[in-house]
Structure formats: C-alpha cells, structure tokens
Write a protein that holds these residues in place. Sequence first.
Motif, PDB file in Angstrom:
ATOM      1  N   HIS A   8       0.868  -1.177   0.000  1.00  0.00           N
ATOM      2  CA  HIS A   8       0.000   0.000   0.000  1.00  0.00           C
ATOM      3  C   HIS A   8       0.903   1.223   0.000  1.00  0.00           C
ATOM      4  N   GLU A  56      -8.828  -5.340   6.290  1.00  0.00           N
ATOM      5  CA  GLU A  56      -8.390  -4.080   6.903  1.00  0.00           C
ATOM      6  C   GLU A  56      -9.239  -3.715   8.110  1.00  0.00           C
ATOM      7  N   HIS A 106      -4.117   5.567  -3.280  1.00  0.00           N
ATOM      8  CA  HIS A 106      -5.269   6.470  -3.248  1.00  0.00           C
ATOM      9  C   HIS A 106      -4.915   7.585  -4.224  1.00  0.00           C
ATOM     10  N   GLU A 125      -7.343   2.658  -5.888  1.00  0.00           N
ATOM     11  CA  GLU A 125      -8.359   2.007  -5.052  1.00  0.00           C
ATOM     12  C   GLU A 125      -9.706   2.727  -5.192  1.00  0.00           C
ATOM     13  N   HIS A 178      -9.871  -5.104  -1.012  1.00  0.00           N
ATOM     14  CA  HIS A 178      -9.811  -4.767   0.409  1.00  0.00           C
ATOM     15  C   HIS A 178     -11.194  -5.000   0.996  1.00  0.00           C
TER      16      HIS A 178
HETATM   17 ZN    ZN Z   1      -6.264   2.175   0.917  1.00  0.00          ZN
END
Ligand code: ZN
Length: 277
Positions: free
Chosen positions: A69, A259, A109, A148, A216
């Motif tokens: 990430h 997550e 992101h 994402e 996720h």
């Molecule tokens: Zn993320």
Amino acid sequence: MPSKELLFGTGGIPRSTKGTSSISGIKQIRELGLDCMELEFVQGVRMSEDGAKNVLKTANNEDVALSVHAPYYINLNSYEEEKLKASLERIYHAARIGSLCGAQSIVLHAGFYQKSSKKHTSESISKALKELTGQIRDEGIPAILRPETMGKRTQFGTLEEVLALSAEIEGVMPCLDFCHLHAREGKENSYSEFTRILSRVEESLGKEGLSNMHMHVAGVEYGINGEKKHLNLKESDLNYPELMKALKEFKARGRVILESPILEEDALMLRKLYNEI
Ligand SMILES: [Zn+2]
C-alpha cells in the motif's frame, strides 16, 4: 500474474505478531496459516533496498504473497507542480522497493477532486499514471499500479473511474475496496450489487479482470459524506457472506486483504466462510 486461487491476508502485519517488523509479520502470517500480507508504506517508504531483499527472502521461504500500500499522502490531481511531483515520486518509490520485496501490486489512493470537475480530475490522474507506468516499465520494474475505489465522496475513486483508468492504461489494474464502495453511497451491499460490480470488472477488463483481482474488505461506519472509520466485520452492516458467495460464483481469483481492526481474525473467519460455500 493471474492467480489460481483466492488468497486471504492482512493489511499490515497481524496484530498477534511478536515484534513490529515486516519480517516478523510475514512469519506470523505463515504461523496463522494465512496466505498473503500487504506491506503498509502508508506513512512513507522507510524500507531500505537491503531490508527489501531480506523481506523477499522471508516471503519466499514462508510462501507468503506480498503486495504494497503506497503512502496516503498522494494527490495526482494537485494544482501545485511540486505536490504532483512529490506524489509521483512516492508511488514510484513504493513500486521500486515493493518490487524488491517481490510485491507486484502497488495500491494507491489517487487523489481528490477539490475544485475540479470529475472529468478534469480523471484526465489529470490518467495523465499522471501514464507517465508513471511508462517510467516504471522503462526501468524494468514489474509493478502493477492499483488505484483504489475510495469511500469519501471528496475522493476520486468510484468503481467506474477506477475501471476506466485500468482499461485505458497498461500497467494499471483496480483495487476494489468493498467497504469503500459501500460507504460512498450507502449502497453496494447485496448479492445482486456485488455481482453487478464483478460483471462490470469483467466487461471493462475481460477475463483477466476477474483472474487477477486485488480487494480490500472491512466493516465500515459511514455517513452522508461516505466513510467514517473501519469496523470489525461482525460489528458492521457489510453483507460479507453475500460478497463471498458472489466471489465464488464469479470464480474471482487474486487476493482479499482484510483491513478491519482485528485483521487476522476477520481474515481467517472470511476465508473459512468462503471455503465452506
Ligand atoms: Zn487504501
């Protein structure tokens, strides 16, 4: 690389890890019997090249698949040249160190609309990602950049936006965050909605879209503006049993990264549920 199966793991090292290093996290993933782990470079890439090579060795020995990430502090729609450059540099660095760890997927992101139209934001982000994937390819770094789907309405990252970038740019694939998809509008939480999402992935990206997925999953608290915070699956309204059914029905392959606050407990619970379908 298309996967033969669906792997389950944690975003960051499991909570039960003794120690705080990525290496001890990978060993704990093996100890727990999980399959994969996402290295969280979210506060910055602080791993050295030698550190990354040790991570690669451990991940190979323990047979744990890794992803990365990228740092949170990224806006590919920044109006300031300096900030855009810094954002590109952060993703590049995450991809370079990540690939030394053996991680191919680099989740990011992408940015914020701010005062831009959605169309303008998409164009800016597309331009930035084309430049970056070109550089990564030229340097022989085997990374896939994965913007994402995002949970706040101020953030670029609807399903359609992320699929459009993935269809357009070589070296870009989606990261489907199901808690974000749900939190953004309070929808996307039933079997028929999950199968519609997976159908859209296949329509946009073909069979590879479903055979090389990165997802996720977490519970989520949300309000009028979308995502507020992550929750444990059982304390949330996320319809995860139906999500697992949809993934099985569509023969989705790739990775599911948990997550939620209890990380590995939810990863183990979800994999069990998936296997029992
Ligand atoms: Zn993320």
